[in-house]
Design an enzyme around this catalytic site. Structure first.
Site, PDB file in Angstrom:
ATOM      1  N   TYR A   1      69.889   5.358  37.313  1.00 12.65           N
ATOM      2  CA  TYR A   1      69.283   4.061  37.030  1.00 12.65           C
ATOM      3  C   TYR A   1      69.743   2.961  37.983  1.00 12.65           C
ATOM      4  CZ  TYR A   1      67.410   5.866  32.675  1.00 12.65           C
ATOM      5  OH  TYR A   1      66.708   6.598  31.753  1.00 12.65           O
TER       6      TYR A   1
ATOM      7  N   TYR B   1      61.695   5.609  23.550  1.00 14.90           N
ATOM      8  CA  TYR B   1      62.494   6.263  24.592  1.00 14.90           C
ATOM      9  C   TYR B   1      63.235   7.421  23.940  1.00 14.90           C
ATOM     10  CZ  TYR B   1      65.893   7.477  28.081  1.00 14.90           C
ATOM     11  OH  TYR B   1      66.642   8.201  28.985  1.00 14.90           O
TER      12      TYR B   1
ATOM     13  N   ASP C   1      64.618  10.754  15.745  1.00 12.71           N
ATOM     14  CA  ASP C   1      65.544  10.740  16.878  1.00 12.71           C
ATOM     15  C   ASP C   1      66.622   9.695  16.570  1.00 12.71           C
ATOM     16  OD1 ASP C   1      66.924  10.310  19.205  1.00 12.71           O
ATOM     17  OD2 ASP C   1      65.171  10.101  20.496  1.00 12.71           O
TER      18      ASP C   1
ATOM     19  N   LYS D   1      75.179  11.195  21.343  1.00 15.56           N
ATOM     20  CA  LYS D   1      75.928   9.966  21.634  1.00 15.56           C
ATOM     21  C   LYS D   1      77.213   9.840  20.802  1.00 15.56           C
ATOM     22  CE  LYS D   1      72.251   7.191  23.718  1.00 15.56           C
ATOM     23  NZ  LYS D   1      72.670   6.958  25.087  1.00 15.56           N
TER      24      LYS D   1
END
Ligand code: PLP
Length: 448
Positions: A23, A151, A257, A286
Site C-alpha cells: 500500500y 473490504y 467477516d 487479526k
C-alpha cells in the site's frame, strides 16, 4: 590520506534499497518509520522516538505490544512444539483453541477451520459455502452477495467480494462477479434518508437482490457493524438483524467477516452480538492472536460440516495452508483469551468507548468534519471539503498522507483512509493517553 568516516546506513537506508512495502507508492511516500521495539501502546523508533500506536498495528493488537503473558506463552510453546502438518495430525493448542472459540462464539458455530490470515479466512468461507451447496446437490447456488464499500482482503476471492475500487481494479480480469447491495451508510444514505426517521429502508436493496436471484445465491457476506477499509462505516444493529432475517427467508448462508470486528473491537466479543445473530460462517483473524502472529479461523455450523462428511472423497474440502493451525499462533491466541478473562478486557473496551464518545463528539463542530462515528474501541471522523454538500476526495485524497505526517510529527501513528481518519488503539490505552491522542487530532484538524 584520511577519508571521511562513512556513516553506517540506517534501517531506512537499508530498507529502501531492497524492501517493497504494501500500500505504498515508493516514489512519493515518506520513508518508512523504522520501529525497533514495542511495549504497551507504544512503538519505539531506531533513533529513540516514542510513538503511540493509534491503529493497533493494522488493527491487530489489543492487549498492547510485547505483553508478558503472550511472550511467555510463545516461548513456552516454541520449546514444546514449533509446527506440525495439520492434515492428518493434530496438536493440543489447536484443539484447545477450537474448543475455547466455539464456547465464545455465537451459538451454532461449532467447526473451526484454521488458515493463515484474514484474507484466507474469507477465501475459506467462500469456498466452504460454494462446496456446501455443491455437496448438497444444489450446484446452481454459485454466486455471492456482498455490500458496497466492502473490504474482505487482497487475495483473489476476497478481492472479488470487496467493493470495486482502486484496490481491486488492476486485477478486474481475474476476479469473479458478485451481486452487490447497499450497506447502511447513514451519513451518505444510499436512499437519501435520515437515520432518525428511516426504517432501515436500505435493507430493501438486499431483499430485492435476494428475491431476484435467491436460487443462485450461495451466501451473503458482510462485515457486521463496522465496514473497515471501505470507509469505517458504523451500522445500526437493526441492519445486521435484517441480514440474518433475509438470509433465513431466502434460504441462503449468512457469512460474517469479523476479521476486523472480532475479539472486542466493537465493544462486544463478536460484532454479531450487537444484534444477537448467529451467522452460518464466521471469519476470524487479526486480534485472534492478540496481534502477535498470523492466524485465521473460519468457523461453520454443524450442518455445513456434515455436508462434507461422506464416503465419497470428492466431497472433501480440499483446502489447506502449510502453516494451518500453527502451534505458536494457537498458543498465543489461547493466552490472549486468558487475558480477556483475567483482566476483563471487554470492560476495558467499553470504558475506552466512553472516552472516545466524549472526546470525538466535539470534533463534529470543526469546519472540515462531516461526520463523527464511534463504536467500541474505534473513533472515526469523516472529513469533507464542504459540509453541506458532503464533498470529499475519497481514499486517494491527499489529506490522508498530510494528516499522517502531522500526527507522526507529534508522536501519534495514524493511517487515515484518505478522507476518513480513525483512531483504533490497543485496548490497554489509558484515559489520559486517549485524551492526549484526541487532543492531537483536534489540534491537527484545526490547523488544516
Ligand atoms: N476482512 C476484513 C474485514 C479486513 O478488515 C481485512 C483486513 O483489513 C481482511 C479481511 C483481510 O485480512 P488480512 O489483511 O489479514 O489478509
Amino acid at each position: 590520506m584520511n577519508r571521511p568516516a562513512r556513516a553506517s546506513p540506517t534501517l531506512v537506508d537499508r530498507d529502501r534499497a531492497c524492501v517493497w512495502h504494501p500500500y505504498t507508492q515508493a516514489r512519493i511516500a515518506p520513508p518508512p518509520v523504522p520501529i525497533v521495539r514495542g511495549e504497551g501502546v507504544y512503538l519505539y523508533t531506531e533513533d529513540g522516538r516514542r510513538l503511540l500506536d493509534g491503529i493497533s498495528s493494522w488493527w491487530v493488537n489489543i492487549h498492547g505490544h510485547s505483553h508478558p503473558k503472550l511472550n511467555e506463552a510463545l516461548t513456552a510453546q516454541a520449546r514444546e512444539l514449533d509446527h506440525v502438518v495439520f492434515a492428518g495430525c493434530t496438536h493440543p493448542r489447536a484443539v484447545e483453541l477450537a474448543e475455547r472459540l466455539v464456547a465464545l462464539l455465537p451459538r451454532g458455530l461449532t467447526r473451526v477451520f484454521y488458515s493463515d490470515n484474514g484474507s484466507t479466512a474469507v477465501e475459506v468461507a467462500l469456498k466452504l459455502a460454494l462446496q456446501y451447496w455443491g455437496n448438497r446437490g444444489e450446484p446452481s447456488r454459485r454466486t455471492f452477495i456482498t455490500l458496497h464499500h466492502a473490504y474482505h482482503g487482497d487475495t483473489v476471492g476476497a478481492m472479488s467480494a470487496s467493493e470495486d475500487s482502486i484496490f481491486t481494479r488492476p486485477f478486474a480480469s481475474m476476479l469473479f462477479d458478485v451481486l452487490r447491495a447497499h450497506p447502511p451508510y447513514c451519513y451518505r444514505c444510499p436512499l437519501g434518508l435520515e437515520r432518525s426517521t428511516c426504517q432501515i429502508d436500505c435493507l430493501g436493496d438486499l431483499e430485492r437482490v435476494l428475491r431476484e436471484r435467491s436460487g443462485s445465491v450461495a451466501g451473503v457476506l458482510v462485515e457486521p457493524m463496522l465496514q473497515g477499509a471501505g470507509g469505517m462505516i458504523v451500522w445500526p444493529a437493526e441492519f445486521l438483524a435484517g441480514v440474518r432475517r433475509l438470509c433465513d427467508r431466502y434460504g441462503t448462508l449468512m457469512i460474517a467477516d469479523e476479521v476486523l470486528t472480532g475479539f472486542g473491537r466493537t465493544g462486544r466479543m463478536f460484532a454479531c452480538e450487537h444484534a444477537s445473530v448467529s451467522p452460518d460462517i464466521i471469519c476470524l483473524s487479526k486480534a485472534l492472536t492478540g496481534g502477535y502472529l498470523p492466524l485465521g479461523a473460519t468457523v461453520a455450523t454443524e450442518a455445513i460440516y456434515e455436508a462434507f462428511l461422506s464416503d465419497d472423497r470428492t466431497k472433501t474440502f480440499f483446502h489447506g495452508h502449510s502453516y494451518t493451525a500453527n502451534p505458536l499462533a494457537c498458543a498465543v491466541a489461547l493466552a490472549s483469551l486468558d487475558v480477556f478473562e483475567e483482566t476483563g478486557t471487554l470492560d476495558t473496551v467499553r470504558a475506552l468507548e466512553g472516552w472516545l464518545r466524549e472526546g470525538f463528539g466535539p470534533l463534529a463542530a470543526l469546519q472540515m468534519v462531516g461526520d463523527v462515528r464511534v463504536i467500541g474501541g474505534v473513533g472515526i471522523v469523516e472529513l469533507v471539503t464542504d459540509k453541506t454538500r458532503k464533498d470529499a476526495g475519497g481514499y486517494l485524497d491527499n489529506v490522508g498522507p498530510r494528516l499522517a505526517e502531522a500526527f507522526l510529527h507529534r508522536g501519534l501513528l495514524l493511517r487515515p483512509l484518505g478522507n476518513v481518519l480513525y483512531f483504533m488503539p490497543p485496548y490497554v490505552i489509558t484515559k489520559n493517553e486517549t485524551a492526549w491522542a484526541i487532543e492531537q487530532i483536534h489540534e491537527v484538524l484545526n490547523d488544516l
